[in-house]
Design a protein around this motif. Structure first.
Motif, short mmCIF file in Angstrom:
data_model
loop_
_atom_site.label_atom_id
_atom_site.label_comp_id
_atom_site.label_asym_id
_atom_site.label_seq_id
_atom_site.Cartn_x
_atom_site.Cartn_y
_atom_site.Cartn_z
N ALA A 57 0.73 9.76 -8.42
CA ALA A 57 2.18 10.32 -7.98
C ALA A 57 2.95 10.67 -8.70
CB ALA A 57 2.31 9.89 -6.54
N LEU A 58 3.66 10.05 -9.47
CA LEU A 58 4.74 10.15 -10.12
C LEU A 58 4.65 11.27 -11.19
CD1 LEU A 58 4.93 6.39 -11.80
CD2 LEU A 58 6.98 7.49 -10.49
N MET A 59 3.29 11.75 -11.28
CA MET A 59 3.52 13.21 -12.39
C MET A 59 3.80 14.26 -10.90
SD MET A 59 3.29 12.50 -15.60
CE MET A 59 2.89 10.26 -15.56
N ASN A 60 2.77 14.39 -10.02
CA ASN A 60 3.83 15.24 -9.20
C ASN A 60 4.82 15.32 -8.42
OD1 ASN A 60 0.69 15.74 -8.42
ND2 ASN A 60 0.21 14.57 -7.32
N SER A 61 5.41 13.96 -8.30
CA SER A 61 6.62 13.84 -7.67
C SER A 61 7.52 14.84 -9.25
CB SER A 61 7.35 12.44 -8.36
OG SER A 61 8.39 11.86 -7.89
N ILE A 62 7.04 14.53 -10.72
CA ILE A 62 8.25 14.91 -11.65
C ILE A 62 8.04 16.63 -11.18
CG2 ILE A 62 7.97 15.06 -13.67
CD1 ILE A 62 6.94 12.64 -14.15
N LEU A 63 6.56 16.40 -11.23
CA LEU A 63 6.67 18.26 -11.06
C LEU A 63 7.11 19.30 -9.73
CD1 LEU A 63 2.89 18.93 -12.39
CD2 LEU A 63 5.46 19.50 -13.69
N ALA A 113 1.22 -1.07 0.00
CA ALA A 113 0.34 -0.30 0.54
C ALA A 113 1.14 1.58 0.25
CB ALA A 113 -0.82 0.14 0.79
N GLN A 114 2.03 0.97 0.51
CA GLN A 114 2.58 2.34 0.66
C GLN A 114 3.64 2.35 -0.55
OE1 GLN A 114 5.21 0.92 4.30
NE2 GLN A 114 4.64 1.57 5.50
N LEU A 115 3.69 1.40 -0.75
CA LEU A 115 4.54 1.30 -3.17
C LEU A 115 3.29 2.23 -3.53
CD1 LEU A 115 7.23 1.04 -4.05
CD2 LEU A 115 5.92 -1.64 -4.87
N GLU A 116 2.23 1.49 -3.97
CA GLU A 116 1.37 2.05 -4.29
C GLU A 116 1.68 3.57 -4.06
OE1 GLU A 116 -1.67 2.55 -7.41
OE2 GLU A 116 -0.61 0.86 -6.85
N ALA A 117 1.25 4.45 -3.24
CA ALA A 117 0.77 5.58 -3.44
C ALA A 117 1.67 6.32 -3.31
CB ALA A 117 0.94 6.27 -1.29
N VAL A 118 3.56 5.95 -3.89
CA VAL A 118 4.21 6.58 -4.48
C VAL A 118 4.73 6.12 -5.75
CG1 VAL A 118 5.34 7.25 -2.06
CG2 VAL A 118 6.49 5.50 -3.42
N THR A 119 3.74 4.80 -6.37
CA THR A 119 4.26 4.83 -7.64
C THR A 119 2.90 4.80 -8.83
OG1 THR A 119 3.89 2.62 -7.10
CG2 THR A 119 6.44 3.14 -6.82
N SER A 120 1.82 5.43 -8.45
CA SER A 120 0.77 5.50 -8.99
C SER A 120 0.81 6.73 -10.07
CB SER A 120 -0.41 6.36 -7.76
OG SER A 120 -0.41 7.27 -7.80
N ASP A 121 0.25 6.39 -11.20
CA ASP A 121 0.06 8.18 -12.01
C ASP A 121 0.28 9.01 -11.67
OD1 ASP A 121 0.17 5.49 -14.07
OD2 ASP A 121 -1.90 6.34 -14.89
#
Length: 188
Positions: free
Chosen positions: A78-84, A68-76
């Protein structure tokens, strides 16, 4: 209860049920000599589960992550927010390209201009010249602001006597060349 000697890769475990004794009469003095070494990527042992903040930070190497923790940071999203958040504009990373969309949304907001859309379609517009039609293949060629990479789908033109932000004036066709046409073309 479990006991493992530090020099042995065997873990002896057993359960002890004391159903007839009250819990307050059982004490542990700690002399059993338990050894709980930390787990590594090649050896079983004791682990600690990361907090969500630690998973998001992504810097710790000695803690475990649950699904569940992994999904929270690897969902589409989450990845877009991380890039920005980490890279922002101008980083060379393109979130739309990562999603499989064309990366080029450029436009030219001029009298003869265009807009590239996320779907790949391109809308172009402009002012040009039309000639009196004498045969089906005759006319006056007007060069588009940019070339369509694949093909044009649709074109419409009209004689325009004038245009501002609120009004457009159309003229009827007449013989001879006319420079007051306005056009819109769509392609990809």
């Amino acid at each position: 209860m479990a006991y493992k000697s530090a020099g042995v890769d065997l873990l002896l475990a057993f359960d002890l049920v004391l159903s007839a004794l009250p819990a307050s009469s059982v004490t542990m003095d700690g002399s059993a000599g338990f050894s709980l070494p930390p787990a590594t990527d090649s050896k079983r042992g004791l682990i600690r589960i990361a907090t969500q903040a630690e998973v998001t930070a992504g810097t710790a190497t000695d803690i475990a992550v649950n699904p569940a923790q992994l999904e929270a940071v690897t969902s589409d999203s989450a990845l877009m927010n991380s890039i920005l958040t980490r890279d922002g504009n101008g980083s060379g990373l393109d979130a739309d390209l990562l999603r499989g969309l064309p990366a080029d949304f450029t436009s030219s907001k001029a009298v003869n201009g265009y807009q590239k859309l996320p779907s790949g379609l391109i809308i172009q517009w402009g002012a040009g010249t039309a000639a009196q039609r004498e045969t089906m293949s005759s006319g006056y060629p007007n060069t588009l602001p940019i070339a369509f990479p694949n093909q044009g789908f649709f074109a419409i033109a009209s004689y325009c006597g004038g245009l501002n932000t609120t009004t457009v004036w159309f003229e009827s066709a007449y013989s001879g060349a006319h420079t007051g046409i306005r056009y819109i073309v769509i392609g990809y």
